[in-house]
Design a protein around this motif. Structure first.
Motif, mmCIF file in Angstrom:
data_model
loop_
_atom_site.group_PDB
_atom_site.id
_atom_site.type_symbol
_atom_site.label_atom_id
_atom_site.label_comp_id
_atom_site.label_asym_id
_atom_site.label_seq_id
_atom_site.Cartn_x
_atom_site.Cartn_y
_atom_site.Cartn_z
ATOM 1 N N MET A 138 -6.151 5.333 -9.090
ATOM 2 C CA MET A 138 -4.821 4.707 -9.030
ATOM 3 C C MET A 138 -3.689 5.626 -9.509
ATOM 4 N N ILE A 139 -3.938 6.936 -9.567
ATOM 5 C CA ILE A 139 -2.885 7.884 -9.959
ATOM 6 C C ILE A 139 -2.790 9.074 -9.006
ATOM 7 N N GLY A 140 -3.439 9.013 -7.848
ATOM 8 C CA GLY A 140 -3.287 10.036 -6.829
ATOM 9 C C GLY A 140 -4.206 11.227 -6.904
ATOM 10 N N HIS A 141 -5.242 11.184 -7.735
ATOM 11 C CA HIS A 141 -6.144 12.334 -7.866
ATOM 12 C C HIS A 141 -7.367 12.259 -6.965
ATOM 13 N N CYS A 142 -7.870 11.064 -6.689
ATOM 14 C CA CYS A 142 -9.177 10.961 -6.033
ATOM 15 C C CYS A 142 -9.119 10.836 -4.501
ATOM 16 N N PHE A 143 -8.016 10.418 -3.922
ATOM 17 C CA PHE A 143 -7.845 10.256 -2.471
ATOM 18 C C PHE A 143 -8.783 9.212 -1.855
ATOM 19 N N GLU A 144 -9.281 8.289 -2.653
ATOM 20 C CA GLU A 144 -10.150 7.224 -2.123
ATOM 21 C C GLU A 144 -9.345 6.099 -1.477
ATOM 22 N N CYS A 145 -8.044 6.046 -1.733
ATOM 23 C CA CYS A 145 -7.213 4.935 -1.269
ATOM 24 C C CYS A 145 -6.471 5.230 0.027
ATOM 25 N N LEU A 146 -6.875 6.250 0.769
ATOM 26 C CA LEU A 146 -6.145 6.649 1.974
ATOM 27 C C LEU A 146 -6.075 5.536 3.011
ATOM 28 N N VAL A 147 -4.876 5.326 3.547
ATOM 29 C CA VAL A 147 -4.626 4.349 4.604
ATOM 30 C C VAL A 147 -3.624 4.943 5.587
ATOM 31 N N GLU A 148 -3.443 4.257 6.697
ATOM 32 C CA GLU A 148 -2.394 4.632 7.641
ATOM 33 C C GLU A 148 -1.185 3.745 7.348
ATOM 34 N N ILE A 149 -0.023 4.358 7.161
ATOM 35 C CA ILE A 149 1.201 3.604 6.891
ATOM 36 C C ILE A 149 2.225 3.968 7.950
ATOM 37 N N ASP A 150 2.688 2.956 8.666
ATOM 38 C CA ASP A 150 3.677 3.133 9.731
ATOM 39 C C ASP A 150 3.291 4.242 10.702
ATOM 40 N N GLY A 151 1.996 4.268 11.072
ATOM 41 C CA GLY A 151 1.510 5.206 12.070
ATOM 42 C C GLY A 151 1.135 6.579 11.549
#
Length: 126
Positions: free
Chosen positions: A81-94
């Motif tokens: 939840m602080i941008g280090h692990c990249f597990e939360c990747l999603v597509e946002i506005d294409g």
């Protein structure tokens, strides 16, 4: 919050668009949702608190994963939840490979969970 109210969660079956279905949630609101904005998650409307991150919104909405890994297809959720692990990747506005934990929600935002690696960018024309 009234616990008798059925809260939505997102389900997934391979080859099908995830659908909004009633189900239990791991996270819930501590207070009434004020200053709400509405974003679209895989085509489904989701209300979010203005100023929160996309990752926090998805967790509260009961989304079971943000992306599927490119190699094994394993589901992944936000971890650090602080941008280090990249597990939360999603597509946002294409735009793919956006970190949900570092992106603030805004009204009308379109979020899609990633299924493996996003398509490569088109080569630039010299």
């Amino acid at each position: 919050m009234n616990e008798s109210v059925t809260r939505p969660s997102f389900a997934h079956s391979p080859g099908h668009s995830p659908a909004l279905q009633p189900g239990p949630k791991m996270f819930s609101d501590l207070a009434p949702l004020t200053d709400a904005v509405t974003l679209s998650v895989d085509g489904q409307p989701v209300r979010a608190r203005a100023g929160e991150t996309v990752a926090a919104c998805l967790l509260r909405a009961g989304v079971p994963y943000n992306r599927l890994t490119p190699v094994s297809g394993a589901p992944r959720l936000p971890y650090c939840m602080i941008g280090h692990c990249f597990e939360c990747l999603v597509e946002i506005d294409g735009i793919g490979n956006r970190q949900a934990c570092l992106t603030l929600v805004r009204d009308g935002m379109k979020v899609r969970r990633q299924d493996g690696a996003p398509p490569a960018l088109e080569p630039s024309v010299p």
